[in-house]
Design a protein around this motif. Structure first.
Motif, PDB file in Angstrom:
ATOM      1  N   THR A   1      26.944 115.018  83.103  1.00 30.00           N
ATOM      2  CA  THR A   1      26.970 115.338  81.675  1.00 30.00           C
ATOM      3  C   THR A   1      26.822 114.104  80.793  1.00 30.00           C
ATOM      4  O   THR A   1      26.442 114.225  79.625  1.00 30.00           O
ATOM      5  CB  THR A   1      28.282 116.056  81.321  1.00 30.00           C
ATOM      6  OG1 THR A   1      29.400 115.245  81.739  1.00 30.00           O
ATOM      7  CG2 THR A   1      28.360 117.407  82.017  1.00 30.00           C
TER       8      THR A   1
ATOM      9  N   ARG B   1      23.388 119.642  82.409  1.00 32.10           N
ATOM     10  CA  ARG B   1      24.228 120.790  82.072  1.00 32.10           C
ATOM     11  C   ARG B   1      25.577 120.735  82.776  1.00 32.10           C
ATOM     12  O   ARG B   1      26.576 121.222  82.264  1.00 32.10           O
ATOM     13  CB  ARG B   1      23.504 122.086  82.452  1.00 32.10           C
ATOM     14  CG  ARG B   1      22.244 122.350  81.627  1.00 32.10           C
ATOM     15  CD  ARG B   1      21.663 123.740  81.900  1.00 32.10           C
ATOM     16  NE  ARG B   1      21.394 123.924  83.318  1.00 32.10           N
ATOM     17  CZ  ARG B   1      22.083 124.718  84.117  1.00 32.10           C
ATOM     18  NH1 ARG B   1      23.123 125.387  83.639  1.00 32.10           N
ATOM     19  NH2 ARG B   1      21.769 124.854  85.403  1.00 32.10           N
ATOM     20  N   TYR B   2      25.601 120.153  83.983  1.00 26.24           N
ATOM     21  CA  TYR B   2      26.856 120.009  84.713  1.00 26.24           C
ATOM     22  C   TYR B   2      26.754 118.777  85.605  1.00 26.24           C
ATOM     23  O   TYR B   2      25.705 118.108  85.663  1.00 26.24           O
ATOM     24  CB  TYR B   2      27.170 121.265  85.545  1.00 26.24           C
ATOM     25  CG  TYR B   2      26.145 121.575  86.616  1.00 26.24           C
ATOM     26  CD1 TYR B   2      26.301 121.077  87.908  1.00 26.24           C
ATOM     27  CD2 TYR B   2      25.032 122.375  86.335  1.00 26.24           C
ATOM     28  CE1 TYR B   2      25.365 121.355  88.883  1.00 26.24           C
ATOM     29  CE2 TYR B   2      24.098 122.655  87.314  1.00 26.24           C
ATOM     30  CZ  TYR B   2      24.257 122.146  88.590  1.00 26.24           C
ATOM     31  OH  TYR B   2      23.327 122.411  89.548  1.00 26.24           O
ATOM     32  N   THR B   3      27.833 118.434  86.315  1.00 27.14           N
ATOM     33  CA  THR B   3      27.899 117.253  87.166  1.00 27.14           C
ATOM     34  C   THR B   3      27.952 117.675  88.625  1.00 27.14           C
ATOM     35  O   THR B   3      28.745 118.542  89.000  1.00 27.14           O
ATOM     36  CB  THR B   3      29.137 116.405  86.818  1.00 27.14           C
ATOM     37  OG1 THR B   3      29.067 116.031  85.439  1.00 27.14           O
ATOM     38  CG2 THR B   3      29.190 115.152  87.665  1.00 27.14           C
TER      39      THR B   3
END
Length: 482
Positions: A63, A68-70
């Motif tokens: 991020t 959008r996410y890790t």
């Protein structure tokens, strides 16, 4: 630099100098599904040096750079960036556009850098190509190291202005009684010619303009816009019909671009003529294939990459190749005989015939105009346009050299060009042969001396001066190197 080809990493690396700093540019790809550990990543970063820019597809999501996410790999890269005090540069828009409907666009392409914070940069997405990754462009506000100029002129030369300025700067009332006077006179002549060329030339505004038009017509510009709009529409909707329209536009654009470029090239070929040399230049450009020169290999198998390292490696090779034969060291009597002969006074003889200005003009007239100059950058074309006053000044210098039996050291220095031998490995110094580019006035004096030596050797069995493939080949003795 060395390329890296590992299961977990493929990288192509180059090193350039910007703002007087050696910066490594690395184009890297970290394939998905391959495990990479922190020690491997640290080893790769350390191999790039103090300043570097790594750009490519890392397949790492975090991020912090806009994902959008890790994921796990994203945490690994983020930890390495913090530990090594690095920074990352990522775009504002997604760079990965998956074709699968269950996946969403994300950022997988960015930069990891260790450049100074004072350098300004700008990053943007390029909506080009037909891949599931859109390229990103990083612009850095820095200046690469400029290469030294290889010409005294900045453009076309006004020869009348050149002759006028040279006449003003030269004075014939210059004593030439000692060898130091000759050195000073040569320095004055060389500097005067260089300054006159620099001030009498101006940049050519049409030099960088293409010989045939490269701007695209309106119908091609409209087709490119339509292709980009179709690509953007398909990436938003993922409808098959939009993908079909996009593919048709790509094919049509490629066909029209190829047709346009072929027509422009045909028009350019029709303008070529052998009268102005344009036909031969284009022919040479098309058939001349220049191979890439790899780094040189040292005896210990390490690589010489920079210009200085290559020059030192060639220096060692040439000094060993042109050193005296080993048999001379075992015969000191022969060495003493040669030294005593060289140190003995010259025998009494009639003085050499003096050099006249008309003789110099005659020899200059026969010079080939396209020969490469020496370290003073005075070409044969410049010599052909010297005014009468400069010819007289050069005549006084040549006659003083004959009278004092002195050849100036500045005319003994040459630029050594290493040329690769055909069908030889280019990473070895033994695969190159040297040629020497001497100053024009030094070669001119040698031709004048040759006219005076040749009559004394006609009729003798041993020819020190002999014809070779239509040219004159001479044996030149140089002083021992220091």
């Amino acid at each position: 630099m060395h390329n890296i080809n590992q299961p977990y990493l493929q990288a192509a690396n180059i090193k350039i100098k910007i703002n007087h700093l050696n910066v490594t540019i690395s184009s890297a790809y970290f394939p998905p599904g391959q495990q990479i550990t922190e020690p491997k990543l640290k080893s790769f970063i350390q191999s790039l040096g103090s300043f570097f820019i790594i750009g490519g597809d890392f397949n790492a999501k975090h991020t912090q750079w806009g994902s959008r996410y890790t994921n796990t790999r994203g945490r690994l890269f983020h930890t390495s960036i913090l530990k090594n005090k690095l920074s990352f540069i990522s775009p504002d828009e997604p760079t990965y556009w998956p074709a699968h409907e269950n996946r969403s666009p994300d950022i997988l392409d960015f930069f990891i850098t260790s450049i100074p914070t004072g350098l300004k940069y700008h990053i943007k997405n390029l909506n080009e190509l037909s891949s599931d990754h859109s390229p990103i462009q990083l612009t850095i506000g820095a200046f690469p190291a400029s290469s030294p100029t290889t010409s005294l002129s900045s453009g076309p030369i006004d020869w009348k202005i050149f002759q006028q300025k040279l006449d003003i700067s030269l004075s014939l009332n210059f004593p030439l009684k000692r060898s130091s006077d000759i050195d000073n006179a040569i320095s004055i002549l060389t500097n005067s010619i260089q300054n006159a060329i620099s001030t009498s030339s101006s940049p050519n505004p049409n030099k960088n303009q293409p010989k045939y038009p490269t701007s695209l017509p309106t119908y091609l510009v409209d087709l490119i816009k339509a292709k980009r709009q179709a690509r953007s529409l398909w990436q938003r909707t993922k409808y098959p019909i939009h993908k079909t329209i996009y593919n048709h536009l790509i094919t049509d654009l490629k066909t029209q671009l190829a047709k346009f470029r072929s027509e422009q090239f045909s028009k350019h070929l029709s303008t070529l003529t052998p009268n102005n040399g344009s036909l031969w230049k284009m022919t040479k450009k098309l058939i001349n294939h220049r191979d890439n020169t790899p780094p040189l290999e040292r005896p210990d198998k390490s690589l010489a990459i920079s210009d200085l390292e290559k020059a030192n490696l060639f220096c060692d090779h040439l000094s060993s190749s042109f050193s005296p034969h080993s048999d001379l060291a075992s015969s000191p009597d022969h060495v003493n005989l040669v030294n005593s002969f060289l140190s003995s006074p010259l025998p009494m003889s009639l003085p050499a015939k003096s050099i006249s200005p008309a003789e110099i003009v005659s020899v200059i007239h026969k010079l080939r105009p396209n020969k490469s100059p020496g370290h003073d950058q005075i070409t044969n074309k410049i010599a052909k346009n010297l005014p009468k006053k400069a010819i007289l000044f050069l005549t006084h210098i040549y006659n003083a050299m004959l009278r004092l039996s002195y050849f100036p050291p500045t005319w003994k220095y040459s630029i050594i060009i290493m040329i690769s031998k055909p069908n030889k490995p280019k990473h070895l110094t033994s695969s190159y042969r040297p040629i020497s580019l001497l100053p024009t006035f030094a070669k001119l004096f040698e031709k004048l001396i040759l006219h005076r030596i040749s009559p004394h050797h006609s009729g003798q069995k041993t020819n020190l001066v002999k014809p070779y493939k239509g040219k004159t080949q001479t044996t030149q003795l140089s002083p021992p190197s220091t």
